[in-house]
Design an enzyme around this catalytic site. Structure first.
Site, PDB file in Angstrom:
ATOM      1  N   ASP A 305       0.808  -1.219   0.000  1.00  0.00           N
ATOM      2  CA  ASP A 305       0.000   0.000   0.000  1.00  0.00           C
ATOM      3  C   ASP A 305       0.847   1.277   0.000  1.00  0.00           C
ATOM      4  O   ASP A 305       2.051   1.241   0.249  1.00  0.00           O
ATOM      5  CB  ASP A 305      -0.912  -0.022   1.238  1.00  0.00           C
ATOM      6  CG  ASP A 305      -1.978   1.055   1.172  1.00  0.00           C
ATOM      7  OD1 ASP A 305      -2.277   1.537   0.063  1.00  0.00           O
ATOM      8  OD2 ASP A 305      -2.523   1.426   2.232  1.00  0.00           O
ATOM      9  N   GLU A 308       2.326   5.085  -4.159  1.00  0.00           N
ATOM     10  CA  GLU A 308       2.332   6.023  -5.321  1.00  0.00           C
ATOM     11  C   GLU A 308       3.677   6.718  -5.429  1.00  0.00           C
ATOM     12  O   GLU A 308       4.053   7.069  -6.544  1.00  0.00           O
ATOM     13  CB  GLU A 308       1.197   7.049  -5.163  1.00  0.00           C
ATOM     14  CG  GLU A 308      -0.182   6.450  -5.346  1.00  0.00           C
ATOM     15  CD  GLU A 308      -0.593   5.525  -4.208  1.00  0.00           C
ATOM     16  OE1 GLU A 308      -0.196   5.808  -3.065  1.00  0.00           O
ATOM     17  OE2 GLU A 308      -1.258   4.523  -4.453  1.00  0.00           O
ATOM     18  N   ASP A 419      -8.485   3.374  -2.853  1.00  0.00           N
ATOM     19  CA  ASP A 419      -9.588   3.790  -1.981  1.00  0.00           C
ATOM     20  C   ASP A 419     -10.738   4.313  -2.824  1.00  0.00           C
ATOM     21  O   ASP A 419     -10.566   5.207  -3.653  1.00  0.00           O
ATOM     22  CB  ASP A 419      -9.128   4.900  -1.035  1.00  0.00           C
ATOM     23  CG  ASP A 419      -8.095   4.405  -0.045  1.00  0.00           C
ATOM     24  OD1 ASP A 419      -7.932   3.172   0.072  1.00  0.00           O
ATOM     25  OD2 ASP A 419      -7.448   5.238   0.602  1.00  0.00           O
TER      26      ASP A 419
HETATM   27  C1  GLC Z   1      -4.892   3.251   2.554  1.00  0.00           C
HETATM   28  C2  GLC Z   1      -5.343   2.011   1.808  1.00  0.00           C
HETATM   29  C3  GLC Z   1      -6.476   1.357   2.559  1.00  0.00           C
HETATM   30  C4  GLC Z   1      -6.014   1.036   3.970  1.00  0.00           C
HETATM   31  C5  GLC Z   1      -5.524   2.295   4.679  1.00  0.00           C
HETATM   32  C6  GLC Z   1      -4.906   1.992   6.031  1.00  0.00           C
HETATM   33  O1  GLC Z   1      -5.886   4.215   2.548  1.00  0.00           O
HETATM   34  O2  GLC Z   1      -5.693   2.294   0.501  1.00  0.00           O
HETATM   35  O3  GLC Z   1      -6.888   0.195   1.892  1.00  0.00           O
HETATM   36  O4  GLC Z   1      -7.070   0.471   4.689  1.00  0.00           O
HETATM   37  O5  GLC Z   1      -4.554   2.919   3.881  1.00  0.00           O
HETATM   38  O6  GLC Z   1      -3.830   1.136   5.910  1.00  0.00           O
END
Ligand code: GLC
Length: 664
Positions: A305, A308, A419
């Site tokens: 995650d 980017e 998201d």
């Molecule tokens: C980011 C991710 C999401 C995750 C959050 C906390 O927003 O895209 O899926 O739950 O971080 O880790």
């Protein structure tokens, strides 16, 4: 036919695995300073497909898309950049042309926004490759392009089962409760996700001793029930004395550097962090090895995650906020100009592209400023993991998907669509994004089912289940602070069970089609006009898709709708899955049909001349058996069925498929 052109001296992005020799002459283009642009004439009826992960419809005309990976959980119709950057499109007019711009910085595609009759590509750089592909159809162009970029990642088969996620299930007790509730409701499930709270203070590759005192024991217990735990790994490494990933990374020089050669300081979940220099092969190998810690605990799935990479603030940004506060401190009367200037400065701190100019990668000896290669971060972070899995689990597929991606990512993992929100418009967007992603080889994908941000509703979740039932990645995920949306929280349990069971019945088909598409460089999700280019109605259908070779879907994506119009470009048999299953179905002729679609039903349209193999309702993917498969569709038809043990990496598709034929 593929023709390639080389501008300047491009950075090797790794997107293309089958290189071609560049033409001597370049095509007409315009150089303005450090920017190069080129245009295509677009006729009124021409269509433009592709551009991967982006907002709006399947036909991309009428908007401008800036492919520069960006963390935007609130994206809407007017958004320009999303989590991934996929610079490939097909212009479908009198002829078909596919264009891939292999450039890892910002590229803008103005698809008739400034001038309706023009598609303008603007590359923020002077060193890049352009691949120009001509063939007789969109599908042929895509196949040719996919041939250039290599074979798509195939997840373990359990990755097709339902995953339950939430930010977060912070303790072992919470995770056990999810498993218990699923069991009690007799809802099928294959995985439970661990979001950032499983870690010690958001530190990658650590496990909170308080929250998960025995993660290995938990993984082992779950493994006995064929249930998988899928932890998150983040891009930022916490700066903290005594934390080995940080200390070793500093010592070895594996983090991105600022202009003075010092480790660049940024901030994400854990506060101050460093970014792994993902473009350095030694740094990647080193970081990848840390995944072994979790593999050794019995973990066999991950999601990468914030890659980017997402930046909450940098030292520069933080200072600019402090300065902004100083400017208004003591002032009580702030007029429009002062107040909005202040808010603007505060708002500009997170995810500010200016920060990308402050740090550098060491690409195996070559120093490159981050903004020039920004779009590669997610892919190369995930490549680090994929290379480690190859090393430590050579015989077993590991589940892996990333948030950010560039073309080429599809060889290492899948992606989720980042998201989203519990919005009906995002349900439609989920559907519409699938073809563009398949065009760049990203087959293993899906959106946060039910919506990540904001509060879902029972009917939205049910309609989303009916869409996610077809996406290879099917995961219910929601954010902190939103309504809990595990399926067992809602009243219509029988109907919801029917929808989840429908997914499991579809897995034999979905998995077979997935592997076939991966191995043959085909698209699993196709707009109707890809298969019926001459059909004038099909070209306008933006809310139906072919899924694999045998079926079409036409989901409901508006609230309170009890049915919808569906267009059939050829005769099909409509069957219904769900608690009120109807497998006998009705035969429908070509044309428009208004069909009732209660919340309980998933409509599946079986194409004439094709078969749908349907499995039995089971609670785990591992319990699916070929013995249980029934064949739906016309008598006398055949289907090439692929299945395997769900883990093997050695797939000889043509040798392993079985021809299933439905008797008269
Ligand atoms: C980011 C991710 C999401 C995750 C959050 C906390 O927003 O895209 O899926 O739950 O971080 O880790």
């Amino acid at each position: 036919m593929v023709t390639c052109y080389r501008f300047g001296t491009p950075i090797e992005t790794g997107a293309v695995v089958k290189k071609c020799i560049p033409e001597k002459e370049l095509f007409p283009h315009k150089v303005e300073g450090e920017t190069i642009s080129f245009t295509f004439a677009v006729e009124e009826e021409d269509q433009v497909f592709g551009l991967g992960e982006n907002v709006r419809g399947m036909n991309k005309r009428g908007w401008t898309y800036t492919n520069y990976a960006f963390d935007n959980p609130n994206h809407q119709e007017d958004t320009h950049s999303l989590y991934g950057a996929h610079n490939f499109f097909v212009l479908a007019g009198a002829n078909y042309v596919g264009i891939f711009v292999d450039f890892p910085g910002e590229v803008t595609f103005d698809v008739g926004y400034t001038n309706r009759k023009e598609l303008k590509v603007t590359v923020q750089g002077t060193d890049f490759d352009v691949y120009y592909i001509e063939a007789g159809s969109i599908l042929k162009i895509v196949k040719e392009f996919r041939g250039l970029i290599g074979t798509s990642y195939i997840p373990p088969k359990w990755g097709f089962g339902l995953g339950q996620s939430r930010w977060s299930y912070p303790t072992e007790a919470d995770v056990l409760e999810v498993a218990r509730q699923y069991k009690e409701c007799d809802f099928p499930l294959d995985s439970i996700y661990l979001d950032i709270d499983y870690m010690e203070r958001y530190k990658d590759f650590t496990v909170s001793k308080d929250n998960f005192p025995d993660l290995k024991g938990l993984a082992e217990r779950f493994a006995k029930e064929d249930l998988h735990l899928v932890p998150i790994i983040d891009a930022g490494v916490k700066i903290e004395k005594g934390y080995d990933v940080y200390e070793e990374g500093v010592e070895k020089g594996y983090f991105c550097k600022d202009a003075d050669g010092k480790d660049f300081v940024t901030a994400v979940w854990p506060g101050r962090t460093h970014f792994l220099d993902v473009l350095n092969s030694e740094a990647r190998a080193w970081f990848g090895d840390f995944y072994k810690r979790l593999l050794d605990l019995g973990i066999d799935g991950f999601w990468n995650d914030m890659n980017e990479p997402s930046i909450f603030y940098t030292e520069r940004g933080l200072k600019s906020i402090m300065d902004a506060f100083d400017e208004i401190r003591g002032k009580e009367n702030l007029d429009l100009d002062v107040w909005f200037a202040f808010l603007g400065k505060v708002g500009a701190v997170s995810h500010n592209p200016e920060d990308h100019k402050l740090f550098y990668h060491n690409m195996d000896g070559k120093l490159v400023r981050h903004d020039k290669v920004h779009n590669l971060f997610g892919t190369y972070m995930t490549k680090a993991a994929a290379e480690a899995f190859e090393k430590y689990e050579p015989d077993k597929r590991i589940l892996m998907y990333s948030r950010s991606s560039y073309v080429g990512m599809h060889r290492y993992s899948g992606i989720w669509m980042g998201d989203n929100k519990s919005w009906w418009s995002h349900l439609l967007m989920n559907l519409q994004m699938l073809p563009g992603l398949n065009m760049v080889g990203i087959l293993y994908t899906g959106a946060d089912m039910g919506g990540f941000g904001s509060d879902t509703t029972e009917d939205l979740l049910m309609r989303w289940l009916a869409v996610s039932a077809f996406t290879p990645l099917m995961r219910n995920h929601s954010s902190k602070g939103t309504r809990f949306q595990e399926p067992y929280r809602f009243a219509e349990k029988d109907a919801i069970r029917g929808l989840i069971q429908a997914r499991y019945k579809l897995i034999p088909y979905l998995y077979s089609e997935f592997v076939k598409c991966a191995k043959r460089d085909d698209m699993m999700f196709r707009p109707l006009c890809f298969d019926f280019p001459q059909d004038r109605i099909a070209r306008n259908v933006e809310d139906q898709l072919f899924v694999g070779e045998s079926i079409m879907i036409a989901p409901v994506y508006t609230q309170n709708a009890t049915g919808r119009n569906v267009y059939l470009p050829e005769p099909m048999k409509l069957i219904r899955l769900g608690v009120n299953e109807d497998l006998v179905g009705v035969d429908l002729e070509v044309g428009w049909h208004y069909l009732e679609v209660p919340l309980t039903d998933i409509l599946v349209f079986i194409r004439s001349g094709h078969l749908l193999p349907l499995g039995k309702a089971v609670d785990r993917v591992s319990k699916l058996s070929d013995e249980d498969i029934i064949l739906l569709g016309q008598d006398g038809c055949s289907y090439e069925y692929y299945n395997d043990d769900g883990y093997t990496k050695e797939i000889d598709l043509e040798k392993s498929m079985k021809l299933l034929t439905k008797g008269r």
